[in-house]
Design a protein around this motif. Structure first.
Motif, PDB file in Angstrom:
ATOM      1  N   TYR A  33     -18.733   5.334  -3.473  1.00 53.37           N
ATOM      2  CA  TYR A  33     -18.151   4.560  -2.370  1.00 53.37           C
ATOM      3  C   TYR A  33     -16.623   4.552  -2.410  1.00 53.37           C
ATOM      4  CZ  TYR A  33     -22.973   3.160  -1.893  1.00 53.37           C
ATOM      5  OH  TYR A  33     -24.327   3.184  -1.736  1.00 53.37           O
ATOM      6  N   ARG A  34     -16.038   4.125  -1.277  1.00 52.64           N
ATOM      7  CA  ARG A  34     -14.586   3.979  -1.151  1.00 52.64           C
ATOM      8  C   ARG A  34     -14.270   2.499  -1.001  1.00 52.64           C
ATOM      9  NH1 ARG A  34     -15.051   8.967  -2.193  1.00 52.64           N
ATOM     10  NH2 ARG A  34     -15.068   7.703  -4.052  1.00 52.64           N
ATOM     11  N   ALA A  35     -12.998   2.174  -1.199  1.00 52.44           N
ATOM     12  CA  ALA A  35     -12.554   0.776  -1.062  1.00 52.44           C
ATOM     13  C   ALA A  35     -12.938   0.217   0.311  1.00 52.44           C
ATOM     14  CB  ALA A  35     -11.048   0.687  -1.275  1.00 52.44           C
ATOM     15  N   SER A  36     -12.939   1.080   1.323  1.00 54.13           N
ATOM     16  CA  SER A  36     -13.251   0.633   2.682  1.00 54.13           C
ATOM     17  C   SER A  36     -14.738   0.298   2.873  1.00 54.13           C
ATOM     18  CB  SER A  36     -12.835   1.718   3.680  1.00 54.13           C
ATOM     19  OG  SER A  36     -13.435   2.947   3.319  1.00 54.13           O
ATOM     20  N   ASP A  37     -15.570   0.562   1.869  1.00 53.30           N
ATOM     21  CA  ASP A  37     -16.993   0.208   1.936  1.00 53.30           C
ATOM     22  C   ASP A  37     -17.264  -1.207   1.419  1.00 53.30           C
ATOM     23  OD1 ASP A  37     -17.892   2.751   2.889  1.00 53.30           O
ATOM     24  OD2 ASP A  37     -17.681   3.561   0.850  1.00 53.30           O
ATOM     25  N   ALA A  38     -16.203  -1.974   1.157  1.00 55.00           N
ATOM     26  CA  ALA A  38     -16.382  -3.295   0.524  1.00 55.00           C
ATOM     27  C   ALA A  38     -17.361  -4.188   1.300  1.00 55.00           C
ATOM     28  CB  ALA A  38     -15.033  -3.992   0.367  1.00 55.00           C
ATOM     29  N   ASP A  39     -17.257  -4.223   2.626  1.00 54.10           N
ATOM     30  CA  ASP A  39     -18.155  -5.095   3.398  1.00 54.10           C
ATOM     31  C   ASP A  39     -19.606  -4.652   3.233  1.00 54.10           C
ATOM     32  OD1 ASP A  39     -16.061  -6.603   4.261  1.00 54.10           O
ATOM     33  OD2 ASP A  39     -15.891  -5.606   6.221  1.00 54.10           O
ATOM     34  N   ASP A  70     -11.477   7.321 -11.271  1.00 55.93           N
ATOM     35  CA  ASP A  70     -10.142   7.005 -11.817  1.00 55.93           C
ATOM     36  C   ASP A  70      -9.496   5.832 -11.082  1.00 55.93           C
ATOM     37  OD1 ASP A  70      -9.684   8.219  -9.414  1.00 55.93           O
ATOM     38  OD2 ASP A  70      -8.134   9.585 -10.145  1.00 55.93           O
ATOM     39  N   ASP A  71     -10.292   5.057 -10.366  1.00 57.56           N
ATOM     40  CA  ASP A  71      -9.735   4.023  -9.495  1.00 57.56           C
ATOM     41  C   ASP A  71     -10.012   2.618 -10.026  1.00 57.56           C
ATOM     42  OD1 ASP A  71      -8.784   2.455  -7.497  1.00 57.56           O
ATOM     43  OD2 ASP A  71     -10.032   3.312  -5.903  1.00 57.56           O
ATOM     44  N   ILE A  72      -9.201   2.190 -10.963  1.00 55.44           N
ATOM     45  CA  ILE A  72      -9.378   0.849 -11.525  1.00 55.44           C
ATOM     46  C   ILE A  72      -8.856  -0.213 -10.558  1.00 55.44           C
ATOM     47  CG2 ILE A  72      -8.522  -0.665 -13.383  1.00 55.44           C
ATOM     48  CD1 ILE A  72      -9.019   1.709 -15.294  1.00 55.44           C
ATOM     49  N   LEU A  73      -7.757   0.088  -9.884  1.00 56.01           N
ATOM     50  CA  LEU A  73      -7.127  -0.894  -8.996  1.00 56.01           C
ATOM     51  C   LEU A  73      -8.069  -1.357  -7.874  1.00 56.01           C
ATOM     52  CD1 LEU A  73      -4.428  -2.315  -8.785  1.00 56.01           C
ATOM     53  CD2 LEU A  73      -3.610  -0.437  -7.356  1.00 56.01           C
ATOM     54  N   ASP A  74      -8.715  -0.418  -7.192  1.00 61.37           N
ATOM     55  CA  ASP A  74      -9.615  -0.808  -6.093  1.00 61.37           C
ATOM     56  C   ASP A  74     -10.872  -1.511  -6.610  1.00 61.37           C
ATOM     57  OD1 ASP A  74      -8.080  -0.042  -3.883  1.00 61.37           O
ATOM     58  OD2 ASP A  74      -8.760   2.037  -4.007  1.00 61.37           O
ATOM     59  N   HIS A  75     -11.284  -1.200  -7.848  1.00 58.37           N
ATOM     60  CA  HIS A  75     -12.408  -1.958  -8.420  1.00 58.37           C
ATOM     61  C   HIS A  75     -12.002  -3.425  -8.598  1.00 58.37           C
ATOM     62  CE1 HIS A  75     -14.461   1.891  -9.698  1.00 58.37           C
ATOM     63  NE2 HIS A  75     -15.500   1.162  -9.311  1.00 58.37           N
ATOM     64  N   ALA A 121      -8.434  -2.331 -17.127  1.00 53.83           N
ATOM     65  CA  ALA A 121      -9.503  -2.858 -16.263  1.00 53.83           C
ATOM     66  C   ALA A 121      -9.699  -4.353 -16.492  1.00 53.83           C
ATOM     67  CB  ALA A 121     -10.801  -2.102 -16.520  1.00 53.83           C
ATOM     68  N   LEU A 122      -9.693  -4.772 -17.758  1.00 59.69           N
ATOM     69  CA  LEU A 122      -9.930  -6.187 -18.052  1.00 59.69           C
ATOM     70  C   LEU A 122      -8.749  -7.028 -17.593  1.00 59.69           C
ATOM     71  CD1 LEU A 122     -11.761  -6.070 -21.510  1.00 59.69           C
ATOM     72  CD2 LEU A 122     -12.696  -5.992 -19.194  1.00 59.69           C
ATOM     73  N   SER A 123      -7.539  -6.518 -17.786  1.00 60.24           N
ATOM     74  CA  SER A 123      -6.401  -7.346 -17.390  1.00 60.24           C
ATOM     75  C   SER A 123      -6.302  -7.462 -15.865  1.00 60.24           C
ATOM     76  CB  SER A 123      -5.114  -6.851 -18.059  1.00 60.24           C
ATOM     77  OG  SER A 123      -4.330  -6.143 -17.156  1.00 60.24           O
ATOM     78  N   LEU A 124      -6.796  -6.461 -15.137  1.00 55.18           N
ATOM     79  CA  LEU A 124      -6.779  -6.539 -13.665  1.00 55.18           C
ATOM     80  C   LEU A 124      -8.021  -7.224 -13.091  1.00 55.18           C
ATOM     81  CD1 LEU A 124      -5.454  -2.956 -12.831  1.00 55.18           C
ATOM     82  CD2 LEU A 124      -4.260  -5.109 -12.389  1.00 55.18           C
ATOM     83  N   GLY A 125      -9.016  -7.483 -13.931  1.00 52.73           N
ATOM     84  CA  GLY A 125     -10.261  -8.063 -13.420  1.00 52.73           C
ATOM     85  C   GLY A 125     -11.100  -7.065 -12.643  1.00 52.73           C
ATOM     86  N   ALA A 126     -11.070  -5.794 -13.069  1.00 57.10           N
ATOM     87  CA  ALA A 126     -11.779  -4.740 -12.337  1.00 57.10           C
ATOM     88  C   ALA A 126     -13.278  -4.706 -12.633  1.00 57.10           C
ATOM     89  CB  ALA A 126     -11.159  -3.382 -12.665  1.00 57.10           C
ATOM     90  N   CYS A 127     -13.713  -5.421 -13.678  1.00 58.07           N
ATOM     91  CA  CYS A 127     -15.147  -5.440 -14.023  1.00 58.07           C
ATOM     92  C   CYS A 127     -15.436  -6.666 -14.870  1.00 58.07           C
ATOM     93  CB  CYS A 127     -15.536  -4.174 -14.783  1.00 58.07           C
ATOM     94  SG  CYS A 127     -14.700  -3.997 -16.377  1.00 58.07           S
ATOM     95  N   ARG A 128     -16.719  -7.018 -14.955  1.00 60.08           N
ATOM     96  CA  ARG A 128     -17.133  -8.130 -15.826  1.00 60.08           C
ATOM     97  C   ARG A 128     -18.059  -7.649 -16.940  1.00 60.08           C
ATOM     98  NH1 ARG A 128     -18.455 -11.865 -10.774  1.00 60.08           N
ATOM     99  NH2 ARG A 128     -16.319 -12.080  -9.998  1.00 60.08           N
TER     100      ARG A 128
END
Ligand code: OSB
Ligand code: MG
Length: 372
Positions: A193-199, A219-224, A250-257
């Motif tokens: 998926y792409r960031a634009s698929d969020a909805d 390679d996209d941590i920011l959009d995660h 990833a952890l500092s940006l909150g990209a995953c739990r």
């Protein structure tokens, strides 16, 4: 420990059922098996690179080249006090984690055998059984998927993971929930998926999934991080976490739990343990991923899964789900409670079927002190 000899073999094993992800459908497992020898003992490492650079940029050909040309000369004939010392010896080689991991993990097996210890003890594990989950690939129809899920639940697996892609996602999850109720369920998009698929992805929040694995690009941590703020469902990263540094980011940006650990992706056990420890210190649960390994690589995964912060069931299932005749005897089996016993002998603790390795071998190459 001293590694005197390193052997590479390229093996091809047919899968009992094709395996389809958002990036490809495969019918066989073709991989490099590394065997190191020293002080009268041997150690095995299974390389998780594939034929194609679709899961990661590495392939069997690239891994073979990197091991032959750059790793073997840095390892053969050198004295190491501990397998973790291979990490420093290989640090000048950037990337190629799967190639490095195959050799480093073989060195851990050799080391554990030299110490007379089961590998899990050498790695710092704390349990002698692990919880097992299954990864169910994309099928030709929803009916076939439901039949597969029914079979896996009946076998006792502790959680079901469903591969998703565009057009095989929300509706499929809804069908599984409708049929099986509140079973432990998660999905893996392998970056489809792409960031634009969020909805659209937020539509999965209605199904109480344990997590969604790697929804966005590798390679996209920011959009995660942005997506995680939008979703109630926890994001788990797989492809994006190829180093401890990537995990810190990833952890500092909150990209995953949640994080999935695959030693092949991380460059071996040593880096996987560092990742495990970072996650433990950060309150992030981990689980062990799978790469359709033979019993040799699967045994290695079982040993690593005994570390304390592997609190979620891994993608480590019975041999018979993958191969009609595995490379180890007995094969890996899952008990009716969905757990797998950790092999107890020294090193990997499994008996290797050399006859089956020979039958599956396509090419071989040997490196020894004379070549180093
Ligand atoms: O993304 O976890 C993945 C298999 C090949 C490549 C990537 C993945 C997988 C799996 C299979 O999900 C896990 C298994 O070994 O059963
Ligand atoms: Mg995955």
């Amino acid at each position: 420990m001293r590694i005197e000899r390193l052997e590479l073999a390229l093996l091809k094993l047919p899968l009992v059922h094709f395996f389809e992800t958002s990036f490809s459908r495969v019918h066989d497992k073709t991989f490099i098996l590394v065997r190191v020898a020293g002080d009268g003992l041997v150690g095995y490492g299974e390389c998780v690179a594939d034929q194609d650079p679709y899961y990661s940029s590495e392939t069997n050909d690239s891994a073979w080249h990197i091991i032959a040309r750059f790793i073997a000369p840095r390892v053969i004939g050198h004295e190491f006090t501990h397998p973790r010392d291979l990490v420093a010896a290989l640090a000048s080689i950037r990337g190629h984690n799967m190639a490095k991991a195959a050799v480093e993990m073989a060195a851990w097996d050799l080391y554990a055998r030299q110490q007379g210890l089961p590998l899990w003890r050498a790695l710092g594990g704390v349990r002698d059984r692990i919880a097992s989950g299954v990864s169910v690939g994309i099928q030709d129809s929803v009916d076939q998927l439901l039949a597969a899920v029914e079979r896996e639940l009946a076998a006792g697996y502790r959680r079901i993971k469903i591969k998703i892609k565009q057009g095989w996602d929300v509706g499929v999850v809804e069908a599984v929930r409708r049929r099986f109720g509140p079973v432990s369920l998660m999905v893996d998009a392998n970056g489809a998926y792409r960031a634009s698929d969020a909805d659209h992805l937020a539509g999965l929040d209605a199904f109480a999934l344990m997590m969604i694995e790697q929804p966005l690009d590798y390679d996209d941590i920011l959009d995660h991080a942005t997506l995680q703020r939008r979703l109630r469902t926890p994001i788990c990263l797989d492809e994006s976490i190829k180093s401890v540094n990537a995990a810190r980011e990833a952890l500092s940006l909150g990209a995953c739990r949640i994080i999935n650990i695959k030693p092949g992706r991380m460059g071996g056990f040593t880096e996987s343990i560092r990742l495990h420890d970072l996650c433990a210190a950060s309150g992030i649960p981990v689980w062990h991923g799978g790469m359709l390994e033979s019993g040799i690589g699967r045994a290695a995964n079982i040993h690593l899964s005994t570390l304390p912060n592997f609190t979620l069931p891994g993608d480590i299932a019975a041999s018979k789900r993958y191969f009609s005749a595995d490379l180890i005897d007995p094969p890996i089996e899952v008990a009716s409670d969905g757990t797998i016993a950790v092999p107890a002998g020294p090193g990997l603790g499994v008996a290797i079927r050399q006859d089956r390795i020979d039958a599956a071998t396509v090419t071989r190459e040997v490196f020894d002190v004379a070549h180093a």
